[in-house]
Design a protein around this motif. Structure first.
Motif, short mmCIF file in Angstrom:
data_model
loop_
_atom_site.label_atom_id
_atom_site.label_comp_id
_atom_site.label_asym_id
_atom_site.label_seq_id
_atom_site.Cartn_x
_atom_site.Cartn_y
_atom_site.Cartn_z
N LEU A 100 2.48 1.38 2.87
CA LEU A 100 3.71 0.68 2.15
C LEU A 100 5.03 1.06 2.85
O LEU A 100 6.00 0.33 2.79
CB LEU A 100 3.65 1.46 0.93
CG LEU A 100 2.29 0.93 0.03
CD1 LEU A 100 2.09 1.44 -1.20
CD2 LEU A 100 2.26 -0.66 -0.23
N LEU A 157 9.16 4.00 -3.27
CA LEU A 157 8.06 4.51 -2.39
C LEU A 157 7.85 6.11 -2.34
O LEU A 157 8.94 6.70 -2.76
CB LEU A 157 8.76 4.33 -0.94
CG LEU A 157 8.66 2.73 -0.26
CD1 LEU A 157 9.71 2.71 0.84
CD2 LEU A 157 7.27 2.31 -0.17
N GLY A 158 7.02 6.66 -2.06
CA GLY A 158 6.64 8.00 -1.99
C GLY A 158 5.93 8.23 -3.32
O GLY A 158 5.64 9.77 -3.19
N VAL A 159 5.52 7.61 -3.95
CA VAL A 159 4.80 8.04 -5.24
C VAL A 159 3.48 8.50 -4.87
O VAL A 159 2.89 9.47 -5.61
CB VAL A 159 4.69 6.86 -6.39
CG1 VAL A 159 3.68 7.15 -7.25
CG2 VAL A 159 5.93 6.46 -7.03
N LEU A 160 2.83 8.22 -3.63
CA LEU A 160 1.43 8.60 -3.41
C LEU A 160 1.65 9.88 -2.13
O LEU A 160 0.57 10.28 -2.04
CB LEU A 160 0.84 7.30 -2.32
CG LEU A 160 0.87 6.16 -3.44
CD1 LEU A 160 0.21 5.14 -2.35
CD2 LEU A 160 -0.18 6.41 -4.46
N ALA A 215 0.13 5.60 1.41
CA ALA A 215 1.93 5.54 1.38
C ALA A 215 2.54 5.18 2.93
O ALA A 215 3.55 4.55 2.66
CB ALA A 215 2.01 7.11 1.18
N GLU A 272 3.38 1.73 -8.68
CA GLU A 272 4.53 1.97 -7.55
C GLU A 272 5.12 0.42 -7.50
O GLU A 272 6.32 0.44 -7.38
CB GLU A 272 4.02 2.48 -6.29
CG GLU A 272 5.36 2.63 -5.46
CD GLU A 272 4.70 3.29 -3.97
OE1 GLU A 272 3.98 4.40 -4.05
OE2 GLU A 272 5.13 3.03 -3.14
#
Ligand code: NA
Ligand code: NA
Lengths: 315, 617
Positions: free
Chosen positions: B373, B338-341, B370, B558
Motif C-alpha cells: 500500500l 498509511l501505516g495502520v498495518l 503494508a 485504513e
C-alpha cells in the motif's frame, strides 16, 4: 419454557460439540417445548469470565474444566491440579466416583448443579530439545498459563524457569525461544501445531484435564423432578460418549504428530521415580493454598484404597 | 478543538476560592493519571530485569491488567471533565445558538441516563465479585480495584450534566431528562418489547446530536439486553473482561510512546531527514511524505493524529516542490492513514486480542501488505510530482548526514519497538513498555524537548485521556458484541452464509464493500470490537486464515479513512488544512481508487499476507 443457555469453549464441529448437540436433540425429544437448550460453542472468553457470566445470569450453564470450576469451589481443583497424583484414567475414574458426592454438594452450596463430569486428555511435556529426567527441563523455559500466579511460584520453587503467557502466544514464543517447554494435552498440541516447534514429547501422565457441565440450581429447579431425572440420564449418556471420544482423540493426536516427526521420549522407571519425587515436593504447597486440605486427604485415602485393592487383584 | 481552554474558561468564571480548589483538584487528577501510566511503564521493565536473575514478580501481569482498568476509568473521568469524550462531530456542527444549546441539553440527558445505568451495572458486577471473593495478589480483594468502574461511571455521569450548560436551570433540565428516562426504564409504562425501538431511536438521536460514542454503544447494548430480559451486568462483565485482557496493556503503553514522540520535536527532525534523503529526486517529496506518514501512524494508531501533527508541515513542502495544490492535498490526506498495518500500530493489536492470534504473527502478516500500500501510494505521488522536475534540488550529502545525525534517536524508536517485539526476550506488553520508556528517554533526557516535571506529566495525562476515551468505547462495544452473541447472531450469520455464500471470493467482495461503509461511519476501534467477532466464525467456515482475515479487515479500515462522506482523514484534513471537505474528497479520489485496488490485491491474493508468517513458523 425453561431456557438453559449453555456456554462452552469447545469449538463448533469438534466431537465434544457434536455430542452436546446430540444431547440437545435427545433433551428436546424428552422434554418437548418445556425446556429450551441453547448451546454457545467456541466461546473465546476465558473460563473465569464464563463463571462471572453465570453468576450474573447472562448464561446459566457451562462446560468448564477444573480451572473454571475451582473459581466456584476450590475443591474441584483436586482432580486436575496435583501433578503425578493419578497414574492413569482408572485411578482418576475411581477417585472421582469416590469424592463426587462431596464435590457436587459443595458446588450445589454455591448454587450450581452438575449435569455430568468429563475429561480431556493427559497433560504431557512437549519440548524443543530432547528431555526425560526432570533436571533436563530445569534448563528450559517452561510455559505457564497467564493468570495463575500460584502455579508460577510452585514451578519456581521446584527449580524450573516458568514464563507466564496466553495460549495464543505459545507457538510464536516457542519460535522465538521465549519458552521451550509446553505442558499440554496431545490433542491441543496437535490442534494448535505446537509440535512444529516442540518436537519431543515425554511419555508421562503429568495431570489429567478434568471438567464438568454445570447449570444454575435455580434454573434447574424450575424443571419438574421426573423430567429433570430424565434429562440428567441423557446427559450422563452424552458424558460417557464424550469421555470415550476425547480419550481416543488424544491417542490419535499422538499418532498424527508422530507422522509429522514427533519424537516420543519413553519414561523409564528411573525417570518416573525422579518425576514422582519432584511432584511429591509440590504437594505441601498445593494442599491448603490450592486444594482444600480435607479434599486433598480424601483423594489420597481413596487412591491408597484403590492401589491396595488392585495390588490384591480386585480393583 | 481545544477543550482544555473551555475548562479553563469555565473555571475562570467561578468565584475565587472555589476556582483555586477546583484547579488543584484537576491537577491532582492529571498527576494521578500520569503516575498510573508511569507505573505501567516501570512494572514490566522491573519484571524483565528480575526475570534474568529469578522468575520475576509472579503477580506482575495481574497488577498490570488492573492498572489498565484504573488508567482507563480515570482517563475517562478526566476526558468527561474536559469535554473530550470521543463523539461524532456531525449535527452539532450545523446547529447554532439556542438550537445548539437545546441539542446539548438533550444529548446530555440521554448520555447521563445511560452512564447512570452503566454505573448501576458495574455496581452489581462489583457486588457479585465481592461475594465471589477473588483476590488480586498479596491479599488485596479484587472488588476493591473493580470499584473503579462504578465510581468512574458515577463521576462521568455527574460531569456530563455539569458540562451540559453554564446555567443551573439548563443543567436541571438535562437532569430532568435523565431522571425521566431512568424512571421509564425502571417502571416501564408499557410492554418492554414495544419500548425497545423508541429507546433505540432516542439513543440514535442523542448520538447524532453529539452524545459520546461509548454512550451510543453501551446504551444500545443495555437496551437490547433489557429487551431479552438479560441483566445489564452483562455489559460490565464484558467491559471488565476486555480492559483486563493480559495483552491489552500494550495499547496504553504504545499510545504513550506515540505521545512522547508527537509532543516532542520529532516531527520536524524527521521531515528534515526524509527531505534530505529522498526529497532531491523526481517525486521525492511525495516519497518523503508517504514514508513519514506511515512512520507516524504506526505509532499513533488510527486516531488521525498523523494529519493533525504533520499536515501543516508537509503541505508547504509539497507545494514548494511544485506539486499542484490538489495533488498535495490528496497526497497528505491519503498518506495520513498509511501505516495502520505496521508494528506497533494499535488496531492490529486489538484485532489479535479479539481473534486470539499472536500479536507478533499479525504484524509479520501485515508487513508485505503494508509495504504494498505504501508503494502504491508513493508511486502515485511520483507520478503526480512529475512536474516537479525543474525545481529539483541537489542531493546534499552533508545535509543528509546532519539531518540523520540530529534525528538518530527518533529513527531508532521503531527499531527498539521491533527488536523488543520480535527478539524473544519480551512479551508484546513488555515490548510496549520498553518502547514507551525509550520514547520518554529520547524526548525528556536526550533531546530535551520535554521538561521532566514541566511537560512529562502533562503529556502522560494527555495520553491517559485518549486511552480512557478509547477503553470506554472498547469496553461497552464488547458489551454490544456480547448481545449479538447472546442473540446468536454470529451463528445465524454463519448458517445463512453457509446456505447463500458458497464461494469465499464472493464473501470477501461483499466484505470489502460492507467494510468500506462501516469504516466510513463507525469509529475504527468500535468497528473492530463489534464486527470482528461476527466475521470470525464465517471466515473459519470458509477456510480463511484468521491472519489473512485480519489484514483484509484492517486494510479496509485504513482505506475507509479516505471514504466519503465522513472518512476520518477527510474531516481532519479539512479541519487542519482549512479546505472545504468537498475539495479534500475530490483531491483524494485518485488515491482512493488506487488504494482500493491495493485492498483487492491483498484480499484475493492471500499469499501476499501469509507468505512471511508461514515461512517463519
Ligand atoms: Na496475544
Ligand atoms: Na499500511
Amino acid at each position: 419454557p425453561v431456557e438453559i443457555k449453555l456456554a462452552t469453549i469447545l469449538p463448533v464441529g469438534t466431537s465434544g460439540h457434536k455430542s452436546l448437540m446430540e444431547m440437545r436433540a435427545a433433551w428436546q425429544k424428552a422434554a418437548g417445548p418445556a425446556v429450551k437448550l441453547t448451546i454457545y460453542a467456541g466461546m473465546a472468553d476465558g473460563e473465569p469470565l464464563l463463571v462471572k457470566k453465570m453468576r450474573a445470569r447472562q448464561i446459566n450453564a457451562a462446560v468448564l474444566t477444573a480451572v473454571g470450576l475451582s473459581e466456584i469451589d476450590r475443591s474441584v481443583s483436586s482432580l486436575q491440579m496435583m501433578p503425578m497424583m493419578f497414574h492413569d484414567w482408572n485411578e482418576v475414574d475411581y477417585v472421582r466416583e469416590k469424592i463426587r458426592p462431596e464435590l457436587e454438594s459443595r458446588l450445589r452450596a454455591k448454587g450450581f448443579e452438575v449435569l455430568f463430569w468429563a475429561d480431556a486428555g493427559w497433560v504431557r511435556y512437549f519440548s524443543k530439545e530432547p528431555g526425560a529426567h526432570p533436571d533436563d527441563y530445569k534448563k528450559m523455559k517452561l510455559f505457564v498459563l497467564a493468570g495463575v500466579p500460584r502455579q508460577m511460584e510452585i514451578m519456581r520453587d521446584l527449580g524450573y524457569q516458568p514464563v507466564s503467557l496466553e495460549t495464543e502466544q505459545i507457538l510464536p514464543s516457542l519460535t522465538t525461544g521465549m519458552i521451550s517447554v509446553v505442558p499440554v494435552p496431545p490433542f491441543l498440541a496437535n490442534a494448535l501445531q505446537f509440535n512444529r516447534q516442540a518436537k519431543y514429547m515425554l511419555d508421562m501422565n503429568w495431570v489429567p484435564i478434568v471438567g464438568a457441565a454445570i447449570v444454575r440450581s435455580d434454573v434447574w429447579a424450575k424443571i419438574p423432578p421426573e423430567l429433570r431425572a430424565q434429562l440428567q440420564e441423557i446427559a450422563t449418556v452424552a458424558a460417557g460418549k464424550i469421555r470415550t471420544q476425547t480419550r481416543a482423540e488424544d491417542d490419535d493426536a499422538i499418532v498424527a504428530m508422530k507422522k509429522n516427526g514427533l519424537v516420543v521420549q519413553p519414561c523409564t522407571p528411573e525417570v518416573l521415580a525422579a518425576w514422582r519425587a519432584i511432584a511429591q515436593r509440590s504437594y505441601p504447597m498445593i494442599r491448603g493454598p490450592i486444594v482444600p486440605a480435607d479434599i486433598f486427604d480424601q483423594v489420597q485415602t481413596a487412591l491408597a484404597e484403590y492401589r491396595a485393592a488392585s495390588a490384591a487383584g480386585t480393583p | 478543538m481545544n477543550p482544555g481552554d473551555q475548562s479553563a474558561a469555565s473555571i475562570a468564571a467561578l468565584p475565587g476560592g472555589e476556582a483555586v480548589l477546583r484547579r488543584w483538584w484537576h491537577c491532582i487528577e492529571d498527576h494521578a493519571l500520569a503516575l498510573l501510566l508511569g507505573v505501567m511503564v516501570l512494572l514490566p521493565l522491573v519484571e524483565i530485569g528480575l526475570r534474568q536473575v529469578s522468575s520475576g514478580i509472579p503477580s506482575a501481569p495481574d497488577f498490570l491488567r488492573h492498572l489498565t482498568l484504573l488508567v482507563g476509568m480515570l482517563g475517562g473521568v478526566v476526558a468527561a471533565r474536559d469535554g473530550r469524550l470521543l463523539a461524532l462531530a456531525t449535527a452539532t456542527a450545523l446547529l447554532r445558538g439556542r438550537w445548539k444549546a437545546l441539542a446539548l441539553v438533550f444529548n446530555t440527558g440521554v448520555a447521563a441516563a445511560v452512564t447512570a445505568f452503566l454505573c448501576v451495572a458495574s455496581l452489581q458486577f462489583v457486588a457479585q465479585e465481592r461475594e465471589g471473593g477473588g483476590v488480586l495478589a498479596y491479599g488485596i480483594p479484587l472488588w476493591t480495584v473493580q470499584s473503579a468502574m462504578p465510581v468512574g461511571f458515577g463521576i462521568i455521569c455527574l460531569r456530563l450534566i455539569w458540562r451540559a450548560a453554564a446555567t443551573w436551570w439548563r443543567r436541571t433540565f438535562a437532569l430532568a431528562i435523565a431522571a425521566s428516562l431512568i424512571l421509564a426504564a425502571v417502571f416501564p409504562p408499557a410492554e418492554i418489547a414495544s419500548l425497545t425501538l423508541p429507546a433505540l431511536a432516542a439513543l440514535l438521536a442523542a448520538t447524532l446530536l453529539g452524545a459520546p460514542i461509548f454512550v451510543a454503544l453501551g446504551g444500545a447494548a443495555m437496551i437490547l439486553f433489557w429487551s431479552r430480559d438479560v441483566p445489564i451486568t452483562a455489559v460490565s462483565i464484558e467491559h471488565y473482561g476486555l480492559v483486563t485482557n493480559p495483552a491489552l496493556p500494550a495499547i496504553p503503553l504504545f499510545t504513550l510512546a506515540g505521545y512522547f514522540m508527537t509532543e516532542g520535536g520529532a516531527s520536524q527532525r524527521l521531515v528534515r531527514v526524509f527531505q534530505a534523503l529522498v526529497g532531491w529526486f523526481r517525486g521525492g517529496p511525495a516519497i518523503a511524505t508517504v514514508l513519514i506518514c506511515a512512520f507516524f501512524t504506526s505509532f499513533t494508531g488510527g486516531s488521525g493524529v498523523t494529519i493533525l501533527a504533520l499536515g501543516g508541515l508537509l503541505m508547504p513542502v509539497l507545494v514548494a516542490a511544485r506539486f499542484s495544490e490538489r495533488d498535495a492535498l490528496g497526497l497528505v490526506t491519503g498518506a495520513g492513514s498509511l501505516g495502520v498495518l505496521l508494528p506497533p500500530c494499535l488496531p492490529v493489536i486489538l484485532y489479535a486480542i479479539l481473534a486470539k492470534v499472536d500479536i507478533r504473527e499479525m504484524f509479520i502478516a501485515g508487513l508485505v501488505p503494508a509495504l504494498l500500500l505504501i508503494a502504491m501510494t508513493g508511486a502515485w505521488g511520483i507520478w503526480a510530482g512529475r512536474k516537479s522536475d525543474e525545481s529539483r534540488q541537489r542531493f546534499d550529502l552533508r545535509e543528509a548526514g546532519r539531518a540523520l545525525w540530529a534525528a538518530k534517536w527518533e529513527l531508532m524508536l521503531p527499531v527498539v519497538a521491533i527488536v523488543a517485539l520480535f527478539s524473544g526476550w519480551a512479551t508484546p506488553v513488555e515490548a510496549a513498555a520498553v518502547t514507551a520508556f525509550y520514547a520518554f528517554l529520547v524526548a525528556a533526557l536526550i533531546q530535551r524537548d520535554l521538561g521532566i516535571l514541566k511537560d512529562c506529566p502533562r503529556v502522560m495525562a494527555e495520553a491517559g485521556v485518549l486511552v480512557g476515551g478509547i477503553l470506554l468505547i472498547l469496553g461497552v462495544a464488547l458489551g454490544f458484541t456480547n448481545y449479538l452473541v447472546d442473540a446468536q447472531i454470529p451463528d445465524r450469520l454463519a448458517e445463512w452464509s453457509a446456505v447463500h455464500v458458497q464461494s469465499r471470493w464472493v464473501f470477501l467482495l461483499g466484505l470489502n464493500i460492507a467494510l468500506l461503509f462501516i469504516g466510513g461511519l463507525v469509529e475504527i476501534y468500535a468497528a473492530i470490537v463489534v464486527v470482528v467477532p461476527l466475521l470470525l466464525p464465517i471466515g473459519a467456515r470458509l477456510g480463511i486464515d484468521p491472519l489473512h482475515l485480519g489484514i483484509i479487515f484492517l486494510a479496509n479500515m485504513e482505506l475507509s479513512f479516505l471514504a466519503p462522506p465522513i472518512g476520518l482523514n477527510l474531516l481532519l484534513a479539512s479541519y487542519r488544512l482549512n479546505k472545504p471537505i468537498f475539495e479534500v474528497t475530490r483531491a483524494v479520489l485518485p488515491l482512493l481508487g488506487i488504494r482500493f485496488i491495493g485492498v483487492l490485491l491483498i484480499t484475493y491474493i492471500p499469499w501476499i499476507t501469509l507468505m512471511l508468517p508461514e515461512w517463519l513458523r
